[in-house]
Design a protein around this motif. Structure first.
Motif, PDB file in Angstrom:
ATOM      1  N   VAL A  63      -5.798   8.726  -0.720  1.00 24.03           N
ATOM      2  CA  VAL A  63      -4.398   8.493  -1.075  1.00 24.03           C
ATOM      3  C   VAL A  63      -4.289   8.113  -2.548  1.00 24.03           C
ATOM      4  O   VAL A  63      -5.113   7.362  -3.080  1.00 24.03           O
ATOM      5  N   LEU A  64      -3.260   8.634  -3.193  1.00 24.46           N
ATOM      6  CA  LEU A  64      -2.902   8.280  -4.565  1.00 24.46           C
ATOM      7  C   LEU A  64      -1.451   7.831  -4.557  1.00 24.46           C
ATOM      8  O   LEU A  64      -0.579   8.566  -4.078  1.00 24.46           O
ATOM      9  N   VAL A  65      -1.192   6.619  -5.009  1.00 26.50           N
ATOM     10  CA  VAL A  65       0.174   6.096  -5.102  1.00 26.50           C
ATOM     11  C   VAL A  65       0.472   5.778  -6.557  1.00 26.50           C
ATOM     12  O   VAL A  65      -0.238   4.969  -7.175  1.00 26.50           O
ATOM     13  N   ILE A  66       1.489   6.420  -7.095  1.00 20.18           N
ATOM     14  CA  ILE A  66       1.929   6.139  -8.463  1.00 20.18           C
ATOM     15  C   ILE A  66       3.207   5.313  -8.373  1.00 20.18           C
ATOM     16  O   ILE A  66       4.241   5.794  -7.920  1.00 20.18           O
ATOM     17  N   SER A  67       3.113   4.060  -8.763  1.00 22.83           N
ATOM     18  CA  SER A  67       4.227   3.130  -8.637  1.00 22.83           C
ATOM     19  C   SER A  67       5.174   3.279  -9.826  1.00 22.83           C
ATOM     20  O   SER A  67       4.757   3.221 -10.982  1.00 22.83           O
ATOM     21  N   LEU A  68       6.456   3.455  -9.514  1.00 23.25           N
ATOM     22  CA  LEU A  68       7.482   3.592 -10.541  1.00 23.25           C
ATOM     23  C   LEU A  68       8.427   2.389 -10.535  1.00 23.25           C
ATOM     24  O   LEU A  68       9.346   2.330 -11.343  1.00 23.25           O
ATOM     25  N   GLY A  69       8.203   1.477  -9.585  1.00 19.72           N
ATOM     26  CA  GLY A  69       9.021   0.274  -9.475  1.00 19.72           C
ATOM     27  C   GLY A  69       8.134  -0.908  -9.156  1.00 19.72           C
ATOM     28  O   GLY A  69       7.073  -1.079  -9.750  1.00 19.72           O
ATOM     29  N   GLU A  70       8.543  -1.722  -8.188  1.00 21.02           N
ATOM     30  CA  GLU A  70       7.750  -2.887  -7.794  1.00 21.02           C
ATOM     31  C   GLU A  70       6.460  -2.438  -7.108  1.00 21.02           C
ATOM     32  O   GLU A  70       6.486  -1.575  -6.241  1.00 21.02           O
ATOM     33  N   PRO A  71       5.322  -3.023  -7.470  1.00 25.11           N
ATOM     34  CA  PRO A  71       4.063  -2.673  -6.818  1.00 25.11           C
ATOM     35  C   PRO A  71       3.879  -3.460  -5.523  1.00 25.11           C
ATOM     36  O   PRO A  71       4.646  -4.366  -5.214  1.00 25.11           O
ATOM     37  N   PHE A  72       2.852  -3.097  -4.758  1.00 23.21           N
ATOM     38  CA  PHE A  72       2.490  -3.868  -3.572  1.00 23.21           C
ATOM     39  C   PHE A  72       2.109  -5.288  -3.987  1.00 23.21           C
ATOM     40  O   PHE A  72       1.482  -5.500  -5.019  1.00 23.21           O
ATOM     41  N   ALA A  73       2.490  -6.246  -3.146  1.00 22.16           N
ATOM     42  CA  ALA A  73       2.130  -7.633  -3.414  1.00 22.16           C
ATOM     43  C   ALA A  73       0.704  -7.913  -2.972  1.00 22.16           C
ATOM     44  O   ALA A  73      -0.001  -8.728  -3.575  1.00 22.16           O
TER      45      ALA A  73
END
Length: 291
Positions: A63-73
């Motif tokens: 999996v690849l997640v590109i965060s454009l807002g709030e990231p995972f806590a």
């Protein structure tokens, strides 16, 4: 509710689907990426910042997640006794053989890709065994190029333009990435087409390698051993059948090659710390069990 548009924040060929308080944004990815990418979608919250928690279960994909807002806590693997993994911003996850818990504070906007293991091997350009059961920052794998890509995507509000940028970046990395051994490619095809229901000895015979050599090369380029990959693929097939609804546990047990329902239950406990009934009730989507 589905909305398809060619203007504003959508773009040509982009489909936006409302899923509760969240929008899912999709577009068919180019033919040159199809052998390597399994799914490809953007997400953004429509109803403000709503915290949530999900349990991720093994899927046989990276999996690849590109965060454009709030990231995972917080992102942590269940059962780990060490310190919790604090991944901020964009992230990369290798193949898993157990569940992982993810907490998000809300306000998410991100692009999430599921990659075939050998597609991830080419895209990430590292031995996949180094990412097994791990979540790391995007820049730990992509270097400065990852940070620049995330910034470009975040600065672009049009989803069609975002996907254009991402397609170009992915294709360029894959083209210059390492190529897996043909024997490993064939072994993965045999395993995935059989849903994990094929003996490793038969795979080794088909590719012309000893079981030991197959295991070493396969683990390097896929991330899991052939035997564990078979377990994960069989489990994931069972999850898909249960999530669609309509299939009984007896039917799922037979279709996926479990010895009996007790074997099915043990595998669900071992690989996801859940039960077939809980998965059927939750209708797992993209490997995520809502909590």
């Amino acid at each position: 509710m589905q909305v398809t548009g060619s203007t504003g924040t959508a773009g040509r060929g982009v489909e936006m689907t409302r899923l509760g308080g969240r929008w899912r944004v999709t577009r068919p990815w180019p033919a040159r990426l199809r052998p390597f990418v399994h799914s490809y979608a953007g997400y953004w919250e429509a109803a403000g910042a709503v915290p949530y928690r999900v349990r991720l279960v093994p899927t046989g994909r990276a999996v690849l997640v590109i965060s454009l807002g709030e990231p995972f806590a917080q992102v942590r693997r269940l059962g780990e006794s060490g310190p919790e993994s604090q991944v901020t911003g964009s992230l990369v996850a290798g193949l898993e053989d157990g569940p992982r818990m993810c907490d998000h504070p809300g306000g998410q906007e991100a692009i999430r890709l599921e990659l075939t293991p050998l597609g991830a091997y080419r895209l990430f350009a590292v031995p996949m065994r180094e990412l097994t059961n791990r979540v790391v920052g995007l820049c730990d794998v992509f270097g400065a190029e990852g940070g620049m890509l995330a910034e470009q995507l975040a600065a672009t509000s049009n989803w069609g333009a975002r996907f254009d940028l991402l397609d170009i970046a992915l294709a360029a990395r894959i083209e210059r990435g390492p190529r897996p051994a043909p024997e490993v490619c064939h072994a993965w095809r045999l395993l995935s087409h059989a849903g994990g229901a094929i003996p490793v000895s038969r795979i080794a015979a088909e590719v012309g390698w000893s079981q030991g050599y197959l295991t070493r090369k396969f683990t390097e380029q896929v991330g899991l051993t052939p035997k564990m990959s078979a377990r994960v693929l069989r489990f994931h097939r069972a999850v898909r059948l249960l999530s669609r609804g309509g299939a009984s546990l007896t039917e799922v047990t037979a279709a996926c090659g479990f010895y009996d329902q007790a074997h099915l239950n043990r595998e669900f406990r071992a690989l996801a710390e859940t039960t077939p009934g809980q998965v059927a009730a939750a209708r797992v989507a993209e490997g995520a069990l809502a909590l």
